[in-house]
Design an enzyme around this catalytic site. Structure first.
Site, PDB file in Angstrom:
ATOM      1  N   LYS A  46      44.131  36.269  27.636  1.00  0.00           N
ATOM      2  CA  LYS A  46      43.074  35.771  28.544  1.00  0.00           C
ATOM      3  C   LYS A  46      41.824  36.647  28.416  1.00  0.00           C
ATOM      4  O   LYS A  46      41.901  37.769  27.909  1.00  0.00           O
ATOM      5  CB  LYS A  46      43.599  35.785  29.981  1.00  0.00           C
ATOM      6  CG  LYS A  46      43.964  37.164  30.494  1.00  0.00           C
ATOM      7  CD  LYS A  46      44.788  37.080  31.783  1.00  0.00           C
ATOM      8  CE  LYS A  46      45.121  38.458  32.302  1.00  0.00           C
ATOM      9  NZ  LYS A  46      46.173  38.430  33.338  1.00  0.00           N
ATOM     10  N   ARG A  96      49.145  36.137  45.285  1.00  0.00           N
ATOM     11  CA  ARG A  96      47.902  35.611  44.713  1.00  0.00           C
ATOM     12  C   ARG A  96      48.034  34.098  44.560  1.00  0.00           C
ATOM     13  O   ARG A  96      47.487  33.332  45.336  1.00  0.00           O
ATOM     14  CB  ARG A  96      47.642  36.301  43.368  1.00  0.00           C
ATOM     15  CG  ARG A  96      46.392  35.865  42.661  1.00  0.00           C
ATOM     16  CD  ARG A  96      46.120  36.703  41.423  1.00  0.00           C
ATOM     17  NE  ARG A  96      47.149  36.604  40.404  1.00  0.00           N
ATOM     18  CZ  ARG A  96      47.081  37.221  39.213  1.00  0.00           C
ATOM     19  NH1 ARG A  96      46.042  37.974  38.908  1.00  0.00           N
ATOM     20  NH2 ARG A  96      48.052  37.082  38.333  1.00  0.00           N
ATOM     21  N   TYR A 126      14.774  54.033  35.136  1.00  0.00           N
ATOM     22  CA  TYR A 126      14.480  53.462  36.457  1.00  0.00           C
ATOM     23  C   TYR A 126      14.834  54.415  37.593  1.00  0.00           C
ATOM     24  O   TYR A 126      15.849  55.098  37.552  1.00  0.00           O
ATOM     25  CB  TYR A 126      15.311  52.195  36.679  1.00  0.00           C
ATOM     26  CG  TYR A 126      14.886  51.005  35.862  1.00  0.00           C
ATOM     27  CD1 TYR A 126      13.596  50.490  35.944  1.00  0.00           C
ATOM     28  CD2 TYR A 126      15.810  50.368  35.037  1.00  0.00           C
ATOM     29  CE1 TYR A 126      13.241  49.371  35.207  1.00  0.00           C
ATOM     30  CE2 TYR A 126      15.461  49.252  34.297  1.00  0.00           C
ATOM     31  CZ  TYR A 126      14.165  48.756  34.388  1.00  0.00           C
ATOM     32  OH  TYR A 126      13.822  47.658  33.658  1.00  0.00           O
ATOM     33  N   MET A 158      19.777  47.499  31.682  1.00  0.00           N
ATOM     34  CA  MET A 158      20.493  46.305  31.231  1.00  0.00           C
ATOM     35  C   MET A 158      20.841  46.365  29.741  1.00  0.00           C
ATOM     36  O   MET A 158      21.932  45.977  29.335  1.00  0.00           O
ATOM     37  CB  MET A 158      19.673  45.050  31.520  1.00  0.00           C
ATOM     38  CG  MET A 158      20.455  43.761  31.298  1.00  0.00           C
ATOM     39  SD  MET A 158      19.491  42.276  31.591  1.00  0.00           S
ATOM     40  CE  MET A 158      19.410  42.237  33.367  1.00  0.00           C
TER      41      MET A 158
HETATM   42  C1  LIG Z   1      47.231  39.272  33.120  1.00  0.00           C
HETATM   43  C2  LIG Z   1      48.636  38.871  33.327  1.00  0.00           C
HETATM   44  C3  LIG Z   1      49.670  39.456  32.569  1.00  0.00           C
HETATM   45  C4  LIG Z   1      49.456  40.627  31.635  1.00  0.00           C
HETATM   46  O1  LIG Z   1      49.297  41.808  32.400  1.00  0.00           O
HETATM   47  P1  LIG Z   1      49.247  43.248  31.678  1.00  0.00           P
HETATM   48  O2  LIG Z   1      49.286  44.208  32.799  1.00  0.00           O
HETATM   49  O3  LIG Z   1      47.966  43.277  30.933  1.00  0.00           O
HETATM   50  O4  LIG Z   1      50.419  43.310  30.779  1.00  0.00           O
HETATM   51  C5  LIG Z   1      50.947  38.927  32.707  1.00  0.00           C
HETATM   52  N1  LIG Z   1      51.189  37.907  33.556  1.00  0.00           N
HETATM   53  C6  LIG Z   1      50.233  37.363  34.325  1.00  0.00           C
HETATM   54  C7  LIG Z   1      50.583  36.252  35.260  1.00  0.00           C
HETATM   55  C8  LIG Z   1      48.930  37.829  34.253  1.00  0.00           C
HETATM   56  O5  LIG Z   1      47.987  37.296  35.036  1.00  0.00           O
END
Ligand SMILES: *Cc1c(COP(=O)(O)O)cnc(C)c1O
Length: 374
Positions: A37, A133, A259, A307
């Site tokens: 991701k 979550r 800045y 930036m």
């Molecule tokens: C991001 C995520 C992972 C991976 O987590 P790491 O700590 O990077 O290994 C695994 N499962 C879910 C559901 C996640 O959101």
């Protein structure tokens, strides 16, 4: 000659391969679902995914359907699991592209009942055993599983949960695991056993072997970074973040830099500017406290990170000129700055540092065959 701005990220695919093989040693023949991701935590999801596929990853996981479809466009063919929300209207597109979706809201079952795609839709149920979550509560998961089992075009392919404290509090992770095991037992009693059960993220893979089940879901360790708040050496960082100095000047005492005039020179100094700023993922919070490597030595960031540009102090460094290489993350000579060092300085985690490196910073890939480490 590459007509690019002198700021880039190097991705060492040899290190990625090394990490995957280390992971393979840890988990044996368990299936590996590589989490890619957020553009593979900033490492470039296409190349990372294609290599993981070549190395025998069972599946990949993305946050969204968009991320999954980009991978399909680049020729990734292993199954992809979307961990987050997918619009009901897009479910046929997911199925058509061999993308499994996550069911994390019992009310979404309605949408599955309405599913009219041509291909069978693969679903993994996310059970909330304590992450808080997304996820179906364990007591509702049995009923939800039963309903899915009856849908002709939808297959209950997986069941998973996610730990909130595998990096910091194993007793709570154990409590979550117990909740999950109880649910699996209840399902077993009514003859339901989804083919791919999984729970372990990176931290659990390292110190919570009881949580492995059929598959594991590593993210950060693939990239060679620690899931804990301390370093580990089983894995090697895949990413380096570099730039070149574009401007050098001597300043007299009393000159203000950047800045807000938060830095005023107290003596004659040599300062250099790098073409990297907070829009590239060099956090503004590093203003006046961050460091980078130049000529194998640590140089302090002076004044505010802006930036697109940042000023560093190279007073008393050996001859510095435009074109000198600067390491923001990575090694130079005997010195090293890793994402965790940066994260700790500004009260965050290495995950955030690497995943926020900007899109406009070009990723340059070092082929895995060239990697000496493997
Ligand atoms: C991001 C995520 C992972 C991976 O987590 P790491 O700590 O990077 O290994 C695994 N499962 C879910 C559901 C996640 O959101």
């Amino acid at each position: 000659m590459d007509f690019i701005r002198p700021a880039w990220v190097e991705i060492d695919l040899g290190k990625l391969k090394y990490n995957f093989l280390q992971l393979r040693k840890l988990v044996g023949d368990r299936k590996i679902i590589g989490v890619v991701k957020a553009d593979a935590y900033g490492h470039g999801a296409e190349r990372v995914s294609l290599l993981l596929e070549k190395l025998g990853v069972y599946a990949l996981a993305t946050a969204s359907l968009e991320e999954a479809l980009v991978l399909r466009k680049h020729g990734v063919s292993v199954p992809i699991l979307v961990l987050g929300y997918v619009y009901p209207e897009a479910l046929p597109i997911a199925a058509k592209n061999n993308v499994c979706v996550t069911l994390f809201d019992k009310d979404f079952v309605k949408r599955l009942k309405e599913y009219k795609g041509e291909q069978t839709l693969n679903v993994h149920i996310n059970v909330d055993t304590g992450m808080g979550r997304i996820g179906i509560m364990p007591k509702e998961a049995v009923e939800t599983s039963k309903i899915i089992m009856q849908l002709p075009k939808v297959r209950l392919h997986g069941l998973y949960t996610h730990f909130s404290t595998a990096d910091s509090d194993l007793s709570f992770a154990k409590h979550q695991l117990t909740n999950f095991q109880n649910l699996l037992e209840q399902l077993r009693e009514i003859g339901i056993r989804p083919p791919v059960i999984h729970s372990a993220n990176s931290a659990a893979i390292i110190n919570f072997k009881e949580s492995y089940f059929d598959a594991v879901r590593p993210g950060i360790i693939l990239y060679g970074l620690s899931p804990f708040d301390y370093p580990i050496d089983t894995f090697k960082p895949v990413m380096s973040f570099k730039a070149r100095i574009v401007y050098v000047k001597k300043v007299k005492p009393g000159r203000s830099i950047s800045y807000g005039r938060t830095f005023i020179s107290e003596k004659e100094m040599t300062l250099a500017t790098i073409p990297v700023g907070y829009a590239d993922g060099l956090p503004r919070a590093l203003s006046n406290i961050g460091e980078v490597l130049v000529k194998g030595r640590r140089a302090k960031i002076v004044g505010r990170v802006t930036m697109d540009q940042t000023v560093i102090d190279v007073t008393d460094f050996p001859y510095i000129h435009p074109g000198n290489e600067v390491v923001i993350i990575g090694k130079q000579g005997n010195e090293e700055i890793n994402a965790m060092d940066i994260a700790k300085k500004i009260g965050t985690i290495n995950y955030e540092i690497v995943s926020r490196i900007g899109k406009r910073v070009k990723r340059i890939f070092k082929e895995e065959e060239d990697g000496e480490e493997v």
